[in-house]
Design a protein around this motif. Structure first.
Motif, PDB file in Angstrom:
ATOM      1  N   UNK A 105       0.559   6.877   9.876  1.00 61.06           N
ATOM      2  CA  UNK A 105       0.067   5.578  10.327  1.00 61.06           C
ATOM      3  C   UNK A 105      -0.865   4.919   9.334  1.00 61.06           C
ATOM      4  N   UNK A 106      -0.995   3.601   9.503  1.00 62.39           N
ATOM      5  CA  UNK A 106      -1.967   2.811   8.754  1.00 62.39           C
ATOM      6  C   UNK A 106      -2.932   2.177   9.748  1.00 62.39           C
ATOM      7  N   UNK A 107      -4.204   2.363   9.489  1.00 59.79           N
ATOM      8  CA  UNK A 107      -5.268   1.756  10.275  1.00 59.79           C
ATOM      9  C   UNK A 107      -6.076   0.847   9.355  1.00 59.79           C
ATOM     10  N   UNK A 108      -6.892  -0.017   9.931  1.00 55.36           N
ATOM     11  CA  UNK A 108      -7.786  -0.827   9.118  1.00 55.36           C
ATOM     12  C   UNK A 108      -9.111  -1.017   9.848  1.00 55.36           C
ATOM     13  N   UNK A 109     -10.142  -1.248   9.052  1.00 55.96           N
ATOM     14  CA  UNK A 109     -11.474  -1.476   9.612  1.00 55.96           C
ATOM     15  C   UNK A 109     -12.157  -2.587   8.828  1.00 55.96           C
ATOM     16  N   UNK A 139       0.834  -1.187   0.000  1.00 54.79           N
ATOM     17  CA  UNK A 139       0.000   0.000   0.000  1.00 54.79           C
ATOM     18  C   UNK A 139       0.874   1.244   0.000  1.00 54.79           C
ATOM     19  N   UNK A 140       0.415   2.251  -0.707  1.00 52.93           N
ATOM     20  CA  UNK A 140       1.108   3.539  -0.748  1.00 52.93           C
ATOM     21  C   UNK A 140       0.155   4.632  -0.288  1.00 52.93           C
ATOM     22  N   UNK A 168       5.248  -9.689   9.582  1.00 54.08           N
ATOM     23  CA  UNK A 168       4.624  -9.832   8.261  1.00 54.08           C
ATOM     24  C   UNK A 168       4.524  -8.509   7.513  1.00 54.08           C
ATOM     25  N   UNK A 169       4.269  -7.430   8.230  1.00 51.68           N
ATOM     26  CA  UNK A 169       4.082  -6.113   7.620  1.00 51.68           C
ATOM     27  C   UNK A 169       5.285  -5.227   7.925  1.00 51.68           C
ATOM     28  N   UNK A 170       5.583  -4.318   6.996  1.00 52.68           N
ATOM     29  CA  UNK A 170       6.655  -3.348   7.193  1.00 52.68           C
ATOM     30  C   UNK A 170       6.168  -1.981   6.755  1.00 52.68           C
ATOM     31  N   UNK A 171       6.287  -1.005   7.653  1.00 51.60           N
ATOM     32  CA  UNK A 171       5.944   0.374   7.319  1.00 51.60           C
ATOM     33  C   UNK A 171       7.231   1.129   7.027  1.00 51.60           C
ATOM     34  N   UNK A 208       5.710  10.116   0.774  1.00 50.53           N
ATOM     35  CA  UNK A 208       4.871   8.917   0.711  1.00 50.53           C
ATOM     36  C   UNK A 208       5.200   7.974   1.863  1.00 50.53           C
ATOM     37  N   UNK A 209       4.150   7.333   2.373  1.00 52.39           N
ATOM     38  CA  UNK A 209       4.294   6.269   3.370  1.00 52.39           C
ATOM     39  C   UNK A 209       3.822   4.963   2.737  1.00 52.39           C
ATOM     40  N   UNK A 210       4.549   3.896   3.022  1.00 47.54           N
ATOM     41  CA  UNK A 210       4.237   2.601   2.442  1.00 47.54           C
ATOM     42  C   UNK A 210       3.902   1.590   3.541  1.00 47.54           C
ATOM     43  N   UNK A 211       3.113   0.592   3.153  1.00 51.76           N
ATOM     44  CA  UNK A 211       2.883  -0.557   4.024  1.00 51.76           C
ATOM     45  C   UNK A 211       3.054  -1.814   3.174  1.00 51.76           C
TER      46      UNK A 211
END
Length: 123
Positions: A36-40, A20-21, A68-71, A79-82
């Motif tokens: 930050x990255x949030x999810x719903x 994700x970008x 598993x995830x890297x920010x 830009x922020x990546x996930x």
């Protein structure tokens, strides 16, 4: 004020990967303390997934995504990546990018939000 636009969501099989970008415009990301990255997920509250302090680049991850995830962040590209690897069906959610003028991972500290991008992981 910053405008945030996410991209990179989609449908992937369990075990797959997505990146994700989150591109910022209007005001540079580096004028904020945190990205930050949030999810719903349907029927659930919005939760923090990962966050990064913009100046020092120190990451935070919720327990369920550690390993598993890297920010990451890219200053010149604003830009922020996930990077999401080894995806599981329980990772299915709308993922939101957010910016905060304060340090921390609490939902209430994040002032600016993107529109969200859907991530669907099939079993």
């Amino acid at each position: 004020q910053v405008q945030l636009v996410e991209s990179g969501g989609g449908l992937v099989q369990a075990g797959g990967s997505l990146r994700l970008s989150c591109a910022a415009s209007g005001r540079p990301f580096n004028t904020y303390a945190m990205g930050g990255w949030f999810r719903q997920a349907p029927g659930k509250e919005r939760e923090i997934v990962a966050a990064i302090s913009w100046s020092a680049g120190i990451p935070y991850y919720t327990d369920s995504v550690k390993g598993r995830f890297t920010i990451s962040r890219d200053n010149p590209k604003n830009t922020v990546y996930l990077q999401m690897n080894s995806l599981k069906p329980e990772d299915t959610a709308v993922y939101y990018c957010a910016a905060s003028r304060q340090y921390g991972t609490e939902f209430s500290k994040y002032d600016y939000w993107g529109q969200g991008t859907q991530v669907t992981v099939s079993a």
